[in-house]
Design a protein around this motif. Sequence first.
Motif, PDB file in Angstrom:
ATOM      1  N   LEU A 132       0.845  -1.187   0.000  1.00  0.00           N
ATOM      2  CA  LEU A 132       0.000   0.000   0.000  1.00  0.00           C
ATOM      3  C   LEU A 132       0.883   1.241   0.000  1.00  0.00           C
ATOM      4  O   LEU A 132       1.802   1.356   0.819  1.00  0.00           O
ATOM      5  N   PHE A 133       0.629   2.147  -0.927  1.00  0.00           N
ATOM      6  CA  PHE A 133       1.275   3.457  -0.936  1.00  0.00           C
ATOM      7  C   PHE A 133       0.277   4.452  -0.352  1.00  0.00           C
ATOM      8  O   PHE A 133      -0.787   4.680  -0.935  1.00  0.00           O
ATOM      9  N   ALA A 134       0.611   5.028   0.804  1.00  0.00           N
ATOM     10  CA  ALA A 134      -0.323   5.913   1.503  1.00  0.00           C
ATOM     11  C   ALA A 134       0.283   7.301   1.681  1.00  0.00           C
ATOM     12  O   ALA A 134       1.362   7.444   2.261  1.00  0.00           O
ATOM     13  N   LEU A 135      -0.412   8.290   1.171  1.00  0.00           N
ATOM     14  CA  LEU A 135       0.000   9.676   1.387  1.00  0.00           C
ATOM     15  C   LEU A 135      -0.406  10.059   2.806  1.00  0.00           C
ATOM     16  O   LEU A 135      -1.558   9.871   3.201  1.00  0.00           O
ATOM     17  N   THR A 163      -0.571  17.015   0.443  1.00  0.00           N
ATOM     18  CA  THR A 163      -1.378  17.171  -0.769  1.00  0.00           C
ATOM     19  C   THR A 163      -0.616  16.914  -2.059  1.00  0.00           C
ATOM     20  O   THR A 163      -1.176  17.039  -3.149  1.00  0.00           O
ATOM     21  N   HIS A 164       0.660  16.555  -1.975  1.00  0.00           N
ATOM     22  CA  HIS A 164       1.468  16.332  -3.175  1.00  0.00           C
ATOM     23  C   HIS A 164       1.297  14.892  -3.653  1.00  0.00           C
ATOM     24  O   HIS A 164       1.873  13.965  -3.090  1.00  0.00           O
ATOM     25  N   VAL A 198      -4.835   8.015  -1.115  1.00  0.00           N
ATOM     26  CA  VAL A 198      -4.645   9.467  -1.177  1.00  0.00           C
ATOM     27  C   VAL A 198      -5.901  10.135  -0.635  1.00  0.00           C
ATOM     28  O   VAL A 198      -7.014   9.790  -1.040  1.00  0.00           O
ATOM     29  N   GLY A 199      -5.729  11.049   0.283  1.00  0.00           N
ATOM     30  CA  GLY A 199      -6.869  11.771   0.828  1.00  0.00           C
ATOM     31  C   GLY A 199      -7.613  11.045   1.925  1.00  0.00           C
ATOM     32  O   GLY A 199      -8.660  11.520   2.387  1.00  0.00           O
ATOM     33  N   LEU A 252       4.771   4.874   3.336  1.00  0.00           N
ATOM     34  CA  LEU A 252       4.141   6.117   3.762  1.00  0.00           C
ATOM     35  C   LEU A 252       4.903   7.291   3.158  1.00  0.00           C
ATOM     36  O   LEU A 252       6.113   7.427   3.360  1.00  0.00           O
ATOM     37  N   VAL A 253       4.192   8.122   2.437  1.00  0.00           N
ATOM     38  CA  VAL A 253       4.824   9.199   1.676  1.00  0.00           C
ATOM     39  C   VAL A 253       4.500  10.552   2.311  1.00  0.00           C
ATOM     40  O   VAL A 253       3.338  10.878   2.553  1.00  0.00           O
TER      41      VAL A 253
END
Length: 275
Positions: free
Chosen positions: A155-158, A163-164, A186-187, A207-208
């Motif tokens: 999972l890639f999670a912002l 907000t990027h 995202v979001g 986690l980004v």
Amino acid sequence: MAKGLLSENEIDRQAYALAERQFALVQEVLPVSAVETLAQEVVRRLAFRMPRSAMIDSMPSQQEVDRLCAALLSTEEVAGDRIILAARRDGASAEIIYLGYVAGAARKLGTMWEEDRVSFVEVTLATSRLYRIIRGLRHILDSASLHGAAERHVLFALVPGDTHTLGIEMATDLFRRDDWDAELSVGETHDEVVARTERDRFQSVVLVAHSERSLPNLISLVLALRITQPLAHLVVAGNIVDLREDVGTLVGADDVIPEIQSAVERLRAIIAADK
């Protein structure tokens, strides 16, 4: 290194020491209000770990939970460790340790905090010790958490508040083209990300974050995931990696991914190293 850690084969000494170092560093770097929020997150996540199938009669008594809380709040560094390890030696199952002793102590600490019977400094100390214990015992506390999880399920999670989205979208696409089962978040709120990992059981979570302003949210999310997914590989990526050399230790991640070009190979290496 962790001070006075008892010699027990079940303990993941590296995870124990890293958890101890993380809490010390967090208190040096973040403002008091942010540290208090992190302590509340740990207490909340641990307190709501409730028994699913263990016999109620086998759970520790309130007196035993009170004794553990007193040990965690004491001046003796490893008093709480000794109680947990003694219970384990006496035959307490992983579920009883986690959902009886640890969760019970977290609920007690939370109540004491709400009623102003313990100070912020005291509850932060006790919380850090409790978190250190569960990290050290991560393999026995949730040995089945990744049962059936595919190695390439990531999972890639912002991080909430960031907000990027371009970089994380590119990374997710890169992994998909390399035949990973890569999902994108995202979001989503903090609780939504945690709930998603509990539902879908990812082998790895990236986690980004792109700003130092995201540090409190990033650390809080890692702490929550460490409690709910003790064996998942947690990795930090984004501009935050360039802004802070110590970000991996500070947030309690397994590693960092400094650039998108090497992301696939880097995550493969992280997974391989933990086998």
